[in-house]
Design an enzyme around this catalytic site. Structure first.
Site, PDB file in Angstrom:
ATOM      1  N   CYS A 484      31.394  39.725  51.449  1.00 30.63           N
ATOM      2  CA  CYS A 484      30.759  38.877  50.440  1.00 30.63           C
ATOM      3  C   CYS A 484      31.130  39.450  49.081  1.00 30.63           C
ATOM      4  O   CYS A 484      32.216  39.984  48.917  1.00 30.63           O
ATOM      5  CB  CYS A 484      29.250  38.787  50.662  1.00 30.63           C
ATOM      6  SG  CYS A 484      28.365  40.334  50.458  1.00 30.63           S
ATOM      7  N   ALA A 485      30.238  39.377  48.124  1.00 26.66           N
ATOM      8  CA  ALA A 485      30.587  39.788  46.762  1.00 26.66           C
ATOM      9  C   ALA A 485      30.898  41.276  46.670  1.00 26.66           C
ATOM     10  O   ALA A 485      31.839  41.683  45.988  1.00 26.66           O
ATOM     11  CB  ALA A 485      29.451  39.444  45.811  1.00 26.66           C
TER      12      ALA A 485
END
Length: 544
Positions: A484-485
């Site tokens: 993810c981020a």
């Protein structure tokens, strides 16, 4: 449900939530373009230069319309992007398959409604648009399912790809293998799926409308509840499910808050008498940025103040980059994970303070695009609207700084009272600073003796990926990997062989989250590059 079923389900949900971030991160840049384009084409600020026909306006309008690209094509974007994280093999081919299947689905829906719309309670004769239940996607008039429809169909396409892509057909049918075979299956699967969508989705639209009314009627309290859950769910990776329907879909306003706010910006900039909250009450739900900016600053100051004197310099070196990342970019995981699992109660207090801060801003009437950091706030709010609403923004910043002070006082009290081992307060045998691969290998017995330390960023990421792979138990222990981020998400076969969190921190990561067989390695904003190196190592070692 059989034993172990719930953790497996949670792994899949978390992976799906992380996958949604892949397309969403593109909006950071698009938002800046739209914000600046709106600013420079606002007649109230730039006068005659910002009128149609003037070279200044015309040039900026080209960029502004280009900035709208992602907002105008969100379903297609999310459909194509989802397989990047969810496909187990041949990700690029899966993206193509998902797009083809999604377009086919919409043509099926369009034809079904065009022929039998009244049977499903849909008036297909009206022009597609907000409030009609219909939308135009890739020039196809279809049900307005927003990004949810794109995600559902893309998820089905990805599932078919993972299951059947390697299916071996007889040699004389070889032309239908691979992606063609997936599309063939998807084509026929979409017929019942389109029929179900026509039956079910109009009722979902009615429920969404009712939910929207309930949330908006909750007022300031609803804003606080939203802000709390958006923060507190970060450890599970499920916070994506809280904000995505509000920001990019129709949960709060048709078209999503981002698109709606961009539409109303010129009007707000041109008329200082318009109250922000009255004009856009739905924009109250992009409030978590206040926590990211003012809360992160307060947390960092409290950590520095409570660190042991001999470790203050080391703690400062650790906190400055992660705090700036949180405040400027709105990416808080590197800072959150310095204390989340050390003192989970402290993190809950952090979420509560954030919710109170967001409620205070709402009471002041400050709404807008405040989901990210200072850069996002500048482009979406402060720069285009300061001339018209600067006093209100100045007051909101002062209130934010008051909450920063509250964070410092509360955190300092709790850290000292309960002796939380926040950065700089660890036991004497624990170090704060991050170590290189050479340091780690030397500590483990010199396994990499004679190996030179990587100099380039590319080599450093390869080194980090190699260390992470070793600590996760090697190639044979890896089921799959996504990101993810800021987190590398890995499912492993045997979690007992995964090294402790201290070992991961020793090689330069920010921490480790273990939830059953789902392992999350906290890396930071360079996680996509590290994942690329990690996957290259998996492929290379599988050939040996």
């Amino acid at each position: 449900m059989k034993r172990g079923g719930f953790p497996v389900m949670m792994q899949k949900i978390q992976r799906f939530g992380g996958a949604m971030y892949t397309p969403a991160i593109l909006f950071a840049f698009s938002g800046i373009v739209v914000g600046l384009g709106t600013l420079f084409t606002t007649e109230a600020i730039f006068g005659e230069m910002a009128t149609a026909g003037h070279l200044w306006f015309d040039c900026w309008n080209v960029l502004l319309q280009g900035g709208w690209t992602l907002f105008n094509q969100m379903p297609l974007l999310f459909c194509v992007a989802l397989p990047i994280s969810l496909a187990n093999k041949q990700n690029a081919r899966c993206c193509m398959e998902a797009l083809a299947i999604y377009l086919t689905f919409n043509y099926f829906v369009s034809t079904i409604l065009g022929q039998w719309g009244p049977v499903f309670g849909v008036d297909y004769s009206v022009e597609a648009g907000s409030g009609t239940g219909l939308a135009t996607i890739a020039s196809i008039k279809t049900l307005d399912m927003g990004i949810m429809g794109a995600l559902i169909i893309s998820g089905i396409a990805t599932m078919l790809h993972n299951k059947f892509f390697d299916t071996e057909l007889p040699e004389w049918l070889g032309v239908f293998s691979g992606s063609v075979f997936i599309y063939m299956i998807g084509f026929f699967v979409m017929v019942p799926v389109a029929l179900i969508a026509c039956l079910v989705w109009p009722h979902v639209q009615a429920a969404i409308s009712a939910f929207q009314g309930f949330i908006l009627s909750a007022g300031t309290f609803g804003v606080g509840v939203f802000a709390f859950f958006e923060r507190v769910l970060i450890p599970t990776g499920l916070h994506h499910f809280i904000y995505t329907p509000f920001y990019y879909d129709n949960a709060a306003v048709n078209g999503g808050i981002f698109a709606a706010w961009a539409n109303i910006l010129p009007q707000l900039a041109a008329d200082p008498s318009i109250a922000l909250k009255d004009a856009a009450p739905w924009a109250a739900y992009t409030c978590p940025g206040w926590t990211k900016v003012f809360g992160s600053l307060g947390v960092a100051i409290a950590f520095y103040m409570t660190a042991k004197p001999e470790r203050k310099q080391r703690v400062k070196a650790l906190l400055i980059p992660v705090t700036l990342t949180a405040m400027l970019c709105g990416i808080t995981e590197p800072l959150d994970f310095t204390f989340l699992f050390i003192a989970p109660g402290l993190f809950v207090v952090h979420c509560v303070l954030g919710a109170l801060g967001c409620m205070a801003q709402n009471l002041l009437g400050v709404v807008g695009i405040f989901d990210g950091g200072i850069i996002s706030m500048l482009s979406w709010d402060w720069l285009p609207l300061w001339a018209a609403h600067g006093l209100q923004y100045a007051i909101s910043i002062l209130v934010g700084l008051c909450f920063t002070a509250l964070w410092v006082v509360v955190f300092r009290f709790l850290i000292v009272k309960f002796d939380f081992k926040t950065p700089g307060r660890e036991d004497d045998d624990v170090e704060v600073e991050l170590k290189s691969k050479a340091d780690y290998k030397q500590k483990q017995g010199g396994a990499a003796a004679g190996k030179s330390v990587a100099q380039s960023k590319d080599d450093e990421r390869l080194v980090l990926a190699e260390n992470i792979l070793d600590l996760l138990g090697g190639t044979d222990n890896i089921i799959d990997v996504t990101n993810c981020a800021t987190r590398l998400r890995v499912n492993v076969k045997d979690k007992s062989v995964v090294a402790p969190e201290a070992s991961f921190k020793a090689i330069g990561t920010h921490g480790l989250v273990v939830q059953g067989q789902s392992i999350q390695v906290i890396i930071g904003l360079t996680v996509p590059q590290v994942r690329e190196k990690f996957e290259s190592l998996l492929k290379f070692e599988s050939l040996l």
